[in-house]
Write an enzyme that holds these catalytic residues in place. Structure first.
Site, PDB file in Angstrom:
ATOM      1  N   GLU A   1      -2.384  -1.174  36.835  1.00  0.00           N
ATOM      2  CA  GLU A   1      -3.351  -2.248  36.591  1.00  0.00           C
ATOM      3  C   GLU A   1      -4.233  -1.921  35.392  1.00  0.00           C
ATOM      4  O   GLU A   1      -4.952  -0.931  35.400  1.00  0.00           O
ATOM      5  CB  GLU A   1      -4.215  -2.418  37.842  1.00  0.00           C
ATOM      6  CG  GLU A   1      -3.390  -2.471  39.125  1.00  0.00           C
ATOM      7  CD  GLU A   1      -4.216  -2.170  40.381  1.00  0.00           C
ATOM      8  OE1 GLU A   1      -5.447  -2.384  40.368  1.00  0.00           O
ATOM      9  OE2 GLU A   1      -3.633  -1.702  41.372  1.00  0.00           O
TER      10      GLU A   1
ATOM     11  N   HIS B   1      -4.269  -7.088  38.258  1.00  0.00           N
ATOM     12  CA  HIS B   1      -3.790  -6.263  39.386  1.00  0.00           C
ATOM     13  C   HIS B   1      -2.270  -6.402  39.528  1.00  0.00           C
ATOM     14  O   HIS B   1      -1.765  -6.945  40.526  1.00  0.00           O
ATOM     15  CB  HIS B   1      -4.501  -6.723  40.654  1.00  0.00           C
ATOM     16  CG  HIS B   1      -4.494  -5.733  41.773  1.00  0.00           C
ATOM     17  ND1 HIS B   1      -3.341  -5.150  42.249  1.00  0.00           N
ATOM     18  CD2 HIS B   1      -5.503  -5.219  42.509  1.00  0.00           C
ATOM     19  CE1 HIS B   1      -3.656  -4.333  43.244  1.00  0.00           C
ATOM     20  NE2 HIS B   1      -4.963  -4.358  43.413  1.00  0.00           N
TER      21      HIS B   1
END
Ligand SMILES: *[C@@H]1O[C@H](CO)[C@@H](O)[C@H](O)[C@H]1NC(C)=O
Length: 277
Positions: free
Chosen positions: A252, A148
């Site tokens: 991500e 992330h």
């Protein structure tokens, strides 16, 4: 606690990478003293909450989870330092982190697993090599995994993202409706939360720190999530400043729109390389 919770890879020339063992979250990546990652000023480092920024490790679930916390447990538990930072012959610096099942993980996801996360800091690159092994003799499990990454940017409205043209995406800001990306480069000027599917191995983001470009290369991560909370969603997050949204962009790499299915006795590997151009 803070002092022993942090591992630093130091390549010299003010090029460093700092990992918080809480979630094995990369919380800083400096290249020639320039920070490349965004961490919120409101981020909480209590060893409980996920760290708001850097590179949280999402596993075994992406998104809300019936059996445990949003985005799984890997980002909220303490990982082991498997191999302390070591300088390689090339001058690059490597460290390895690991995570195994515990009573806590089994209370949410009753499987044994061995996850290793190897980071290599190069002059202008950061390499991420992930391997997960299923040691069971008879149980197959499935999971999502995602890095992330929060990139630091001077102004998100000036960033362009390549490598998304033609990809199908799930738009979470429109009740999960599916669209196909028609733009050669993607720009962001509103709340954005998209899962682009089956994207190519490479993306380039323009106008990151110092007006440079960032190259993302990914392997065995078929999806690319693009996220910026913008004004209203930023205000809803207690660990994110109201005025910070222009200074970050999440791009991500993950395996999230379909699960990885791991048979007994087998392993899955995936990797990412970030490069300041
Ligand atoms: C996990 O599964 C095993 C059987 O495979 C069972 O004995 C154990 O009680 C389960 N643990 C939890 C926390 O559900």
């Amino acid at each position: 606690m803070a002092a022993t919770s942090v591992v630093v890879l130091d390549r010299g020339n003010n090029t460093t990478c700092t990992i918080n063992l809480h979630g094995a979250t990369v919380v800083s990546w400096r290249v020639n003293n320039q920070e490349q990652l965004f961490v919120s000023k409101q981020a909480v480092f209590d060893g409980k909450k996920p760290i708001r920024g850097g590179i949280p490790f999402v596993f075994p679930q992406f998104g809300p989870w019936t059996f445990g916390p949003q985005h799984g447990f890997a980002r909220i538990i303490r990982w082991n330092l498997e191999k302390a930072p070591e300088r390689l012959a090339s001058g690059d610096v490597e460290a390895i982190f690991s995570l195994m099942d515990t009573d806590f993980t089994r209370s949410m996801w009753n499987y044994s697993f061995r996850l290793t996360y190897r980071l290599i800091l190069r002059e202008k690159e950061l390499h991420f090599n992930i391997a997960i092994y299923n040691p069971s003799k008879d149980l197959t499990f499935s999971f999502n995994m995602l890095l992330h990454t929060y990139f630091k940017v001077p102004d998100v409205r000036r960033c362009q993202i390549t490598g998304l043209h033609g990809s199908t995406f799930v738009d979470k800001t429109r009740e999960g409706a599916m669209y196909q990306e028609g733009r050669d480069v993607v720009t962001i000027c509103e709340w954005t939360d998209r899962i682009y599917q089956n994207t190519p191995q490479e993306h380039i983001i323009t106008n990151v720190v110092s007006g440079r470009k960032m190259r993302i290369q990914k392997y065995n991560f078929p999806d690319t999530v693009v996220w910026n909370p913008w004004i209203d969603k930023a205000k809803e997050m207690s660990d994110f400043g109201d005025d910070e949204y222009p200074n970050m962009i999440c791009i991500e790499a993950g395996h999230v729109s379909s699960p990885v299915i791991l048979l007994p006795g087998t392993a899955f590997e995936a990797s990412q390389i970030l490069q300041v151009m």
